[in-house]
Each structure stands twice: as structure tokens, then as C-alpha cells.
Design an enzyme around this catalytic site. Structure first.
Site, PDB file in Angstrom:
ATOM      1  N   THR A 100     -25.457   5.170   9.479  1.00  0.00           N
ATOM      2  CA  THR A 100     -25.753   5.912   8.140  1.00  0.00           C
ATOM      3  C   THR A 100     -26.331   5.026   7.221  1.00  0.00           C
ATOM      4  OG1 THR A 100     -24.274   6.633   6.222  1.00  0.00           O
ATOM      5  CG2 THR A 100     -23.174   4.772   7.473  1.00  0.00           C
ATOM      6  N   ASP A 101     -26.834   5.864   6.058  1.00  0.00           N
ATOM      7  CA  ASP A 101     -27.496   4.948   5.078  1.00  0.00           C
ATOM      8  C   ASP A 101     -26.438   4.203   4.318  1.00  0.00           C
ATOM      9  OD1 ASP A 101     -26.563   6.915   3.901  1.00  0.00           O
ATOM     10  OD2 ASP A 101     -28.373   7.653   3.052  1.00  0.00           O
ATOM     11  N   GLU A 102     -25.378   4.518   4.375  1.00  0.00           N
ATOM     12  CA  GLU A 102     -24.206   3.896   3.629  1.00  0.00           C
ATOM     13  C   GLU A 102     -24.229   2.480   3.590  1.00  0.00           C
ATOM     14  OE1 GLU A 102     -20.674   5.807   2.714  1.00  0.00           O
ATOM     15  OE2 GLU A 102     -21.449   7.882   2.844  1.00  0.00           O
TER      16      GLU A 102
ATOM     17  N   TYR B  62     -15.212   2.397   4.779  1.00  0.00           N
ATOM     18  CA  TYR B  62     -15.847   3.268   6.004  1.00  0.00           C
ATOM     19  C   TYR B  62     -17.231   2.411   6.161  1.00  0.00           C
ATOM     20  CZ  TYR B  62     -19.499   6.534   7.326  1.00  0.00           C
ATOM     21  OH  TYR B  62     -20.342   7.152   8.155  1.00  0.00           O
TER      22      TYR B  62
ATOM     23  N   LYS C 170     -19.084   0.631   9.603  1.00  0.00           N
ATOM     24  CA  LYS C 170     -20.274   1.115  10.091  1.00  0.00           C
ATOM     25  C   LYS C 170     -21.334  -0.086  10.041  1.00  0.00           C
ATOM     26  CE  LYS C 170     -21.200   4.576  11.482  1.00  0.00           C
ATOM     27  NZ  LYS C 170     -20.998   5.215  12.785  1.00  0.00           N
TER      28      LYS C 170
HETATM   29  P1  NAD Z   1     -16.826  13.899  11.993  1.00  0.00           P
HETATM   30  O1  NAD Z   1     -15.650  13.028  11.308  1.00  0.00           O
HETATM   31  O2  NAD Z   1     -17.209  15.221  11.776  1.00  0.00           O
HETATM   32  O3  NAD Z   1     -16.567  13.436  13.512  1.00  0.00           O
HETATM   33  C1  NAD Z   1     -16.240  12.326  14.014  1.00  0.00           C
HETATM   34  C2  NAD Z   1     -15.822  12.883  15.660  1.00  0.00           C
HETATM   35  O4  NAD Z   1     -15.297  11.506  16.226  1.00  0.00           O
HETATM   36  C3  NAD Z   1     -14.553  13.665  15.551  1.00  0.00           C
HETATM   37  O5  NAD Z   1     -14.685  14.559  16.742  1.00  0.00           O
HETATM   38  C4  NAD Z   1     -13.085  12.573  15.946  1.00  0.00           C
HETATM   39  O6  NAD Z   1     -12.459  13.324  16.920  1.00  0.00           O
HETATM   40  C5  NAD Z   1     -13.977  11.715  17.039  1.00  0.00           C
HETATM   41  N1  NAD Z   1     -13.637  10.334  17.143  1.00  0.00           N
HETATM   42  C6  NAD Z   1     -13.095   9.699  15.850  1.00  0.00           C
HETATM   43  N2  NAD Z   1     -12.455   8.510  16.583  1.00  0.00           N
HETATM   44  C7  NAD Z   1     -12.484   8.512  17.817  1.00  0.00           C
HETATM   45  C8  NAD Z   1     -12.217   7.675  18.996  1.00  0.00           C
HETATM   46  N3  NAD Z   1     -11.655   6.539  18.540  1.00  0.00           N
HETATM   47  N4  NAD Z   1     -12.356   7.943  19.957  1.00  0.00           N
HETATM   48  C9  NAD Z   1     -13.136   9.247  20.256  1.00  0.00           C
HETATM   49  N5  NAD Z   1     -13.477  10.090  19.442  1.00  0.00           N
HETATM   50  C10 NAD Z   1     -13.130   9.704  17.975  1.00  0.00           C
HETATM   51  O7  NAD Z   1     -18.036  12.781  11.660  1.00  0.00           O
HETATM   52  P2  NAD Z   1     -19.376  13.112  11.509  1.00  0.00           P
HETATM   53  O8  NAD Z   1     -19.860  13.594  10.067  1.00  0.00           O
HETATM   54  O9  NAD Z   1     -20.113  14.203  12.612  1.00  0.00           O
HETATM   55  O10 NAD Z   1     -20.394  11.604  11.730  1.00  0.00           O
HETATM   56  C11 NAD Z   1     -20.671  11.427  13.031  1.00  0.00           C
HETATM   57  C12 NAD Z   1     -21.394  10.212  13.057  1.00  0.00           C
HETATM   58  O11 NAD Z   1     -22.499  10.351  12.300  1.00  0.00           O
HETATM   59  C13 NAD Z   1     -20.481   8.885  12.597  1.00  0.00           C
HETATM   60  O12 NAD Z   1     -20.969   7.922  13.481  1.00  0.00           O
HETATM   61  C14 NAD Z   1     -21.042   8.719  11.315  1.00  0.00           C
HETATM   62  O13 NAD Z   1     -20.899   7.514  10.590  1.00  0.00           O
HETATM   63  C15 NAD Z   1     -22.461   9.140  11.467  1.00  0.00           C
HETATM   64  N6  NAD Z   1     -23.254   9.801  10.085  1.00  0.00           N
HETATM   65  C16 NAD Z   1     -22.555  10.761   9.348  1.00  0.00           C
HETATM   66  C17 NAD Z   1     -23.457  11.267   8.231  1.00  0.00           C
HETATM   67  C18 NAD Z   1     -22.949  12.559   7.434  1.00  0.00           C
HETATM   68  O14 NAD Z   1     -23.495  12.865   6.658  1.00  0.00           O
HETATM   69  N7  NAD Z   1     -21.643  13.226   8.002  1.00  0.00           N
HETATM   70  C19 NAD Z   1     -24.734  10.671   7.980  1.00  0.00           C
HETATM   71  C20 NAD Z   1     -25.059   9.553   8.623  1.00  0.00           C
HETATM   72  C21 NAD Z   1     -24.312   9.041   9.709  1.00  0.00           C
HETATM   73  O1  TDX Z   2     -14.894  17.555  -3.719  1.00  0.00           O
HETATM   74  C1  TDX Z   2     -15.690  16.625  -3.578  1.00  0.00           C
HETATM   75  N1  TDX Z   2     -16.394  16.276  -4.920  1.00  0.00           N
HETATM   76  C2  TDX Z   2     -17.545  15.534  -4.909  1.00  0.00           C
HETATM   77  O2  TDX Z   2     -18.064  15.624  -6.028  1.00  0.00           O
HETATM   78  C3  TDX Z   2     -16.321  15.776  -2.512  1.00  0.00           C
HETATM   79  C4  TDX Z   2     -15.490  15.898  -1.153  1.00  0.00           C
HETATM   80  C5  TDX Z   2     -17.099  14.731  -2.770  1.00  0.00           C
HETATM   81  N2  TDX Z   2     -17.905  14.553  -3.796  1.00  0.00           N
HETATM   82  C6  TDX Z   2     -18.973  13.774  -4.053  1.00  0.00           C
HETATM   83  C7  TDX Z   2     -18.599  12.389  -3.346  1.00  0.00           C
HETATM   84  C8  TDX Z   2     -20.286  12.174  -3.050  1.00  0.00           C
HETATM   85  O3  TDX Z   2     -20.850  11.681  -4.056  1.00  0.00           O
HETATM   86  O4  TDX Z   2     -19.914  14.367  -3.352  1.00  0.00           O
HETATM   87  C9  TDX Z   2     -20.958  13.398  -2.495  1.00  0.00           C
HETATM   88  C10 TDX Z   2     -20.756  13.423  -0.956  1.00  0.00           C
HETATM   89  O5  TDX Z   2     -19.379  13.360  -0.595  1.00  0.00           O
HETATM   90  P1  TDX Z   2     -18.852  13.196   0.846  1.00  0.00           P
HETATM   91  O6  TDX Z   2     -19.160  14.706   1.554  1.00  0.00           O
HETATM   92  O7  TDX Z   2     -17.565  12.862   0.847  1.00  0.00           O
HETATM   93  O8  TDX Z   2     -19.917  12.340   1.395  1.00  0.00           O
HETATM   94  P2  TDX Z   2     -20.499  10.639   1.218  1.00  0.00           P
HETATM   95  O9  TDX Z   2     -19.457  10.072   0.827  1.00  0.00           O
HETATM   96  O10 TDX Z   2     -21.768  10.702   0.549  1.00  0.00           O
HETATM   97  O11 TDX Z   2     -20.541  10.380   2.767  1.00  0.00           O
HETATM   98  C11 TDX Z   2     -21.262  11.323   3.823  1.00  0.00           C
HETATM   99  O12 TDX Z   2     -22.490  10.676   4.070  1.00  0.00           O
HETATM  100  C12 TDX Z   2     -22.715   9.615   4.901  1.00  0.00           C
HETATM  101  C13 TDX Z   2     -20.315  11.324   5.182  1.00  0.00           C
HETATM  102  O13 TDX Z   2     -19.007  11.482   4.628  1.00  0.00           O
HETATM  103  C14 TDX Z   2     -20.579   9.949   5.846  1.00  0.00           C
HETATM  104  O14 TDX Z   2     -19.820   9.969   7.016  1.00  0.00           O
HETATM  105  C15 TDX Z   2     -22.088   9.508   5.930  1.00  0.00           C
HETATM  106  O15 TDX Z   2     -22.264   8.264   6.663  1.00  0.00           O
END
Ligand code: NAD
Ligand code: TDX
Length: 332
Positions: A121-123, A148, A152
Site C-alpha cells: 500500500t501507499d500508506e 496497519y 505493511k
Molecule cells: P480485505 O480485508 O478485503 O481482504 C483480505 C483477505 O485476506 C480476506 O479475504 C481475509 O480473509 C484474508 N486473510 C487475512 N488474514 C489472513 C491470513 N492470516 N491467512 C489467509 N488469509 C488471510 O483486503 P483488501 O482491501 O482486498 O486488500 C488486499 C491487499 O491489498 C492487502 O495486502 C492490502 O494491504 C493491499 N492494499 C489494499 C488497498 C485498498 O485500498 N483496500 C490499497 C493498497 C493495497
Molecule cells: O466512515 C468512514 N468515514 C470516513 O470519513 C470511513 C470508514 C472512512 N472515512 C475516511 C478515512 C479515510 O480518510 O475515508 C478515508 C478512507 O478510509 P478507509 O476506507 O478506511 O481507507 P484508508 O484508511 O485510506 O485505507 C485504505 O487504503 C489503503 C485501505 O483500507 C487500506 O487497506 C489500503 O492500504
């Protein structure tokens, strides 16, 4: 490469990737997923069993992982604990899955000499000021803010060390905020859409000035596939689609696109340590690997996403009450 092991393939981005792979390649996929609260087998239900096999299990289970990695040509690693708000309240699972889980996979790919792609992630770069002229690049210093993002960052460091010390054939990608189908209702965009569908007012943390750089999950998938097939071993690629928007703008957009007044939301307690702004410069990915996003218009991508949640209530409804009860405890 024809047999892929995809960890976390029942989660949001992992399941989008498996759909993308089935549609655009001939690869066979084995999904390894623990089915935590964030995993959902229904996200893979439409895919043919001739192409996708599902294994329920933990990436930190070394015996299980060893056998699955041995049988694969390459591993794409999505599995993680991913929600910042959870990490602030219960950090331990983030250490276990994100750090120990990644270590366990790295040891298996080292032993069996397999290609590994690590999804991050960019975080890990921390946050930017609203008026910072620079965006994150592959050379930005690591500066994570939350439990988190620090786990990462730790997992990225393990991958880099396993490349350098043991010659593991790995690449890393750091992507910005994803939106699209199959995203859990705890996350920002699906939470607001499903709130409106159930007559609950959207919830904006603080004043909503925080900026996120939105990319459609299908574009993230095409970028990961491109890196897996054409990326240089040992390299990191940033993935983004020039989608910067502040949270207030996004909530107002969702409300108006769903036929509500733009101000029909609540300002709620802000997140501790809330990162102000993320922004990705994806020049390396486009210049070196020729990747381009398909969803360049955020409003069009959002409209398709709103329609998906409207049409798939049976997918998200089971998680909605518990998610809102958790937020209510936090005053959010
Ligand atoms: P998510 O929370 O929707 O899904 C995570 C999945 O991993 C789930 O299906 C969960 O059951 C599985 N999991 C968790 N722990 C596990 C373990 N110990 N063994 C096996 N499976 C396990 O997450 P997401 O948003 O799809 O993110 C997926 C990946 O992408 C993560 O590595 C996250 O850091 C990265 N990422 C997410 C975002 C975003 O915006 N959501 C952005 C950049 C990177
Ligand atoms: O109800 C809400 N209201 C609100 O204002 C929620 C759930 C979030 N927010 C804000 C917090 C953040 O500024 O919205 C923005 C996005 O929040 P999230 O969806 O929780 O995402 P963020 O914390 O930015 O992280 C996401 O992007 C990077 C993913 O959850 C991570 O897994 C990924 O790495």
C-alpha cells in the site's frame, strides 16, 4: 507461469484479481484464504471450478503454505489485515498476518525457488500535506503512521531482504486506495453507499479534508498482472490512477448520484493519527511497463460501483449490522 497461488483471494482486491485473471489469461488459480470477517467465498462463486480452487487456511501455517507453494509456479500475495480503524483497536492480528504471514510465504518461495509478488500500500510512505507539490514515488522514504501501515511496511522490508540476501525472485507494488465491487462495508465508499441504501446518513470523519487517491480495483489487478509477467525482479512499482479527491467531495458525490441532498451526512469523531493525504506518481509503471488504467473517470467508476451495491444486497447485508455496531461504539 500457469499455476498461481493467490493469498487473500476471497477478500476485496484479491477476488477482483482472481476474476481478472480468469477473464484475461489462461492461468489456473489456487486461492489460499483464512476467511476472516473480511473474506467471503461468495466473491468467487461465479468463477469456474476448472480454473479456480479454494483452500481455506492461514498464510502463517508453514506446513500448509509449503505444499501449496511447491505446487504453484508463482505466488501473488494479497492476504492481510487491512482496516486502519481495526488496527488502532486490535493491533495483534496485523502483526500476525501481515508480518509473520509474509515471512512464512517468503520462506516457502525461497525453499522452492518460486516467483513472488507482494501487494502493498501507499500508506507505508506516511502522508503528504494538502499543498505538497510532490507525490509518492518509489524512492519516497518509509514513514508509516498506523499499526496497519507499519506492519505493511515491515512486510515490504522482509521482501526486500529476502531478495537481497537469498535471491528470491520477488517484486513489490504499492497501490493507492481501491474502490469497486466486493469491498467490505467497513471501508469508506461502500459504507456510505450501503448506508444510503438502508436509510442511514453517511459518516464523514472530522471535516473530511483528507485526500485519498482513488483507483478502481480492476485497474489495480491489471497492473499487478503486468508486473507479475513483465516486472523486473527486485523492483518496486507504485500503482495509481491520478484519482485524488477529498473525502467530503466523495461523500457529496455519492449522495447526489444516489438522489439525496449533498449535505445529508453526519460529521463524526475523527480517526486517531488520521493520515491527511496520499498521492501516487505512477510514472515508472507506465514508462517501464506500458501500463494504463481503464477507469480514468472516477465518477463513471463510482456510478458502476453504486449500481453493483444496489444489485448485490445479499452479498453485503450480512456484514452491515455488525459493522455499524462496531462504528457506533467508537462514536463513528
Ligand atoms: P480485505 O480485508 O478485503 O481482504 C483480505 C483477505 O485476506 C480476506 O479475504 C481475509 O480473509 C484474508 N486473510 C487475512 N488474514 C489472513 C491470513 N492470516 N491467512 C489467509 N488469509 C488471510 O483486503 P483488501 O482491501 O482486498 O486488500 C488486499 C491487499 O491489498 C492487502 O495486502 C492490502 O494491504 C493491499 N492494499 C489494499 C488497498 C485498498 O485500498 N483496500 C490499497 C493498497 C493495497
Ligand atoms: O466512515 C468512514 N468515514 C470516513 O470519513 C470511513 C470508514 C472512512 N472515512 C475516511 C478515512 C479515510 O480518510 O475515508 C478515508 C478512507 O478510509 P478507509 O476506507 O478506511 O481507507 P484508508 O484508511 O485510506 O485505507 C485504505 O487504503 C489503503 C485501505 O483500507 C487500506 O487497506 C489500503 O492500504
Amino acid at each position: 507461469m500457469s499455476r498461481l497461488l493467490v493469498t487473500g483471494g476471497a477478500g476485496f482486491i484479491g477476488s477482483n484479481f482472481v476474476h481478472h485473471v480468469v477473464e484475461h489469461t489462461d492461468h489456473h488459480v489456487t486461492v489460499l484464504d483464512k476467511l476472516t470477517y473480511a473474506g467471503n467465498r461468495a466473491s468467487l462463486a461465479a468463477l469456474p471450478s476448472s480454473r479456480v480452487r479454494f483452500v481455506e487456511g492461514d498464510i502463517a501455517d508453514a506446513g500448509l503454505v509449503d505444499g501449496l507453494v511447491a505446487a504453484a509456479d508463482g505466488v501473488v500475495h494479497y492476504a492481510a489485515e487491512t482496516h486502519n480503524d481495526n488496527s488502532l483497536n486490535y493491533p495483534q492480528p496485523f502483526l500476525q498476518s501481515n508480518v509473520i504471514g509474509t515471512f512464512t510465504l517468503l520462506e516457502a518461495v525461497r525453499k522452492h525457488g518460486k516467483r513472488f509478488h507482494h501487494v502493498s500500500t501507499d500508506e507505508v510512505y506516511g502522508d503528504l500535506e494538502l499543498d505538497d507539490p510532490d507525490r509518492f514515488t518509489e524512492s519516497s522514504p518509509y514513514n508509516p503512521s498506523s499499526p496497519y501501515s507499519s506492519t505493511k511496511a515491515a512486510s515490504d522490508m522482509l521482501v526486500r531482504a529476502w531478495v537481497r540476501s537469498y535471491g528470491v525472485a520477488a517484486t513489490i507494488s504499492n497501490c493507492s486506495n481501491n474502490y469497486g465491487p466486493y469491498q467490505h462495508v467497513e471501508k469508506f465508499i461502500p459504507r456510505q453507499i450501503t448506508n444510503i441504501l438502508w436509510g442511514i446518513r453517511p459518516k464523514l470523519y472530522g471535516e473530511g479534508r483528507n485526500v485519498r487517491d482513488w483507483i478502481h480495483a480492476d485497474d489495480h489487478s491489471s497492473a499487478v498482472l503486468r508486473i507479475l509477467e513483465h516486472g523486473r525482479i527486485g523492483e518496486t512499482y507504485l500503482i495509481g490512477a491520478d484519482g485524488e479527491k477529498d473525502n467530503k467531495t466523495v461523500v457529496e458525490l455519492i449522495l447526489t448520484m444516489m438522489g439525496q441532498d449533498a449535505d445529508a451526512y453526519d460529521n463524526v469523531t475523527d480517526r486517531n493519527g488520521h493520515d491527511m493525504r496520499y498521492a501516487i506518481d505512477a510514472t515508472k509503471l507506465s514508462t517501464d511497463l506500458g501500463w494504463r488504467p481503464r477507469f480514468r473517470d472516477f465518477e463513471r467508476g463510482l456510478a458502476v460501483t453504486i449500481d453493483w451495491y444496489r444489485d448485490h444486497e445479499q452479498w453485503w447485508a450480512p456484514a452491515k449490522d455488525a459493522t455499524e455496531a462496531f462504528y457506533a461504539q467508537l462514536g463513528q
